[in-house]
Motif scaffolding. Sequence first.
Motif, PDB file in Angstrom:
ATOM      1  N   UNK A 395       0.816  -1.209   0.000  1.00 50.29           N
ATOM      2  CA  UNK A 395       0.000   0.000   0.000  1.00 50.29           C
ATOM      3  C   UNK A 395       0.857   1.270   0.000  1.00 50.29           C
ATOM      4  N   UNK A 396       1.865   1.290   0.877  1.00 49.21           N
ATOM      5  CA  UNK A 396       2.659   2.527   1.033  1.00 49.21           C
ATOM      6  C   UNK A 396       3.747   2.618  -0.030  1.00 49.21           C
ATOM      7  N   UNK A 397       4.314   1.495  -0.411  1.00 54.18           N
ATOM      8  CA  UNK A 397       5.448   1.454  -1.343  1.00 54.18           C
ATOM      9  C   UNK A 397       6.574   2.381  -0.861  1.00 54.18           C
ATOM     10  N   UNK A 398       7.160   1.963   0.258  1.00 55.91           N
ATOM     11  CA  UNK A 398       8.243   2.747   0.870  1.00 55.91           C
ATOM     12  C   UNK A 398       9.441   2.856  -0.072  1.00 55.91           C
ATOM     13  N   UNK A 399      10.143   3.952   0.067  1.00 50.02           N
ATOM     14  CA  UNK A 399      11.350   4.146  -0.744  1.00 50.02           C
ATOM     15  C   UNK A 399      12.529   3.360  -0.176  1.00 50.02           C
ATOM     16  N   UNK A 400      12.450   3.042   1.117  1.00 47.85           N
ATOM     17  CA  UNK A 400      13.486   2.223   1.741  1.00 47.85           C
ATOM     18  C   UNK A 400      12.980   1.847   3.123  1.00 47.85           C
ATOM     19  N   UNK A 401      13.523   0.765   3.683  1.00 45.85           N
ATOM     20  CA  UNK A 401      13.153   0.470   5.072  1.00 45.85           C
ATOM     21  C   UNK A 401      14.268  -0.246   5.803  1.00 45.85           C
ATOM     22  N   UNK A 436      10.384  -8.676  -0.559  1.00 44.35           N
ATOM     23  CA  UNK A 436       9.280  -7.860  -1.089  1.00 44.35           C
ATOM     24  C   UNK A 436       9.736  -6.406  -1.254  1.00 44.35           C
ATOM     25  N   UNK A 437      10.415  -5.902  -0.230  1.00 42.39           N
ATOM     26  CA  UNK A 437      10.836  -4.506  -0.277  1.00 42.39           C
ATOM     27  C   UNK A 437      11.861  -4.273  -1.386  1.00 42.39           C
ATOM     28  N   UNK A 438      12.727  -5.276  -1.606  1.00 34.49           N
ATOM     29  CA  UNK A 438      13.724  -5.131  -2.682  1.00 34.49           C
ATOM     30  C   UNK A 438      13.009  -4.926  -4.021  1.00 34.49           C
ATOM     31  N   UNK A 443      11.489  -1.265  -8.415  1.00 32.88           N
ATOM     32  CA  UNK A 443      10.480  -0.647  -9.275  1.00 32.88           C
ATOM     33  C   UNK A 443      10.454   0.868  -9.070  1.00 32.88           C
ATOM     34  N   UNK A 444      10.464   1.294  -7.811  1.00 33.67           N
ATOM     35  CA  UNK A 444      10.365   2.741  -7.545  1.00 33.67           C
ATOM     36  C   UNK A 444      11.567   3.491  -8.110  1.00 33.67           C
ATOM     37  N   UNK A 498      18.969   2.168 -12.454  1.00 37.82           N
ATOM     38  CA  UNK A 498      18.742   2.099 -11.007  1.00 37.82           C
ATOM     39  C   UNK A 498      18.993   0.698 -10.485  1.00 37.82           C
ATOM     40  N   UNK A 499      19.358   0.613  -9.224  1.00 41.53           N
ATOM     41  CA  UNK A 499      19.421  -0.659  -8.508  1.00 41.53           C
ATOM     42  C   UNK A 499      18.426  -0.498  -7.344  1.00 41.53           C
TER      43      UNK A 499
END
Length: 509
Positions: A395-401, A436-438, A443-444, A498-499
């Motif tokens: 939902x949020x699609x964080x830029x990093x975590x 998942x975050x990777x 994508x972002x 991008x990576x």
Amino acid sequence: MRKFLNLLPIGKQGLGLQEFVKRGSVTADFLGGKAGVVNCGVSMSKPFDFEIGKLTGPGSASFRPPLGLAPAPERRTFFLETFGCQMNDHDSEKVAGVLLARGYRQVDRPEAAGLILYNTCSIREKAAQKVFSRLGEYRTKQSEGKIIGVLGCLAQQEGEDIFERAPWVSLVCGSASYRRLPQLIAELESGNHRVTGLDLDTDETFETEITRRDNPFRAYLTIIEGCDKACSYCVVPYTRGPERSRASDSILREVRQLADLGYSEVQLLGQTVNSYADPTPRRMRFAELLLAVAEVPGIRRVRFTTSHPSDFTPDIVEAMEAQPKVCEHVHLPVQSGSTKVLRAMQRTYTRSEYLEKIGMIRSATRAIAITTDIIVGFPGESEADFEETLRLLDEVRYDSLFSFKYSPRPNTPSLKLPDVIPEEEKSRRLAVLQDKQREIQSARNGQLTGETFEVLVSGKSRRENQWSGYTSSNRLANFTSQAKELLGTYVQVRVTGATPNSLVGEHVV
Ligand code: SAM
Ligand code: SF4
């Protein structure tokens, strides 16, 4: 404006001032005992603004080494290693400043130091173990006449027990007592072998006459110390004490000094930075403070971390909209996507309240990057709860975590909670979350191809024409440029690839 040249950001241990002197020059603003800053950047305009000998010299004649300890000048050298977060890094900069002002010289190897200091973290068990194993490595050193000190969160948490576990330690000082450091060091110098600073009830923040800053491009500034939240898993309220905010006029004075020294980017720090409550009659709100810092001549970027969701108010987003110098990045730790788990964590917001804050940030016209912290495997976290966290990521699609396995910590309420999650299951959840975050980050970052961003250049690669720096959104950008010298300057970079963790690009002239 002064620019920094030939100086790459250095590691957490920092370099001795003399090492900086060898590489470039040192500038300082230390007038009549006024709060000052030693900046180890390279100045193009003036090689030295301050008598370096006063900072790096052999020390005062009155100093007498205690019996059995090595003679000066080795006794007046220190090695300082930092574990933990940016706040610990910045505390170390202040500790180094205090020691340099007393005539100590910093060295980059413990073997070369008379005083060995570890500024510690105890947020997770692993961090605490690392400190004890490092202390073990130096158990023989005390008999060689060295003084070994433990500072920071682990010092506060373990207190005098550290003397039991590591009898070769002489100094134990928690971060809430750093103001007493000069006095404690004086006690050590006069021959006392066991000194402690463990008070938590100080209402002062750690302001020093001199701060020896390691990062020549980004200046850290603590504006609020301690924490009044009571997350059930967290040691910070015990190790750093209650919340204390620094006076707004003192913050702004230091920002002006930093700008005079050539810093154009400052980062305001606090465990809950946005809970800032100005203790002066001015009662400046956090959002107003952001704007006031941005208005200091010479300041081009203002960052802040860490924000607590419950205190993240609309005026902060309004300030970011009104003032482009306030960087387009918010670190807003959520910890879990499940309201049930958030309750058990005593996080003071629900999933939907958190998502409202995200909506508020996303509704801004600027593309504000959002990053977060997540703990997996908190006691009682069911598979369904964990899946709610995964859905929150979608939902949020964080830029990093930053993600962590829950680590039970001494004195914290969550120690008593039932339904402990086995270690292997925590590891599995962590791996699933990170995979998942990777994908999300790939994508972002990939979507940014073709766009151009302003980058503050802070690194130069050994490979020719390769540079790096950070965008306003705090993305690392690696880029090519034919320019001869770029460190410390702002350049436009067009993204060509991008990576998951960085942008790749080229300098647009
Ligand atoms: N004050 C900040 C906040 O509340 O967002 C965070 C400060 S803490 C130094 C940084 C992160 O460490 C937390 O956000 C949390 O994710 C993690 N953390 C703290 N205690 C932990 C524990 N006992 N086990 C695992 N992670 C922990
Ligand atoms: Fe720890 Fe919670 Fe305070 Fe952050 S807000 S420092 S997690 S108690």
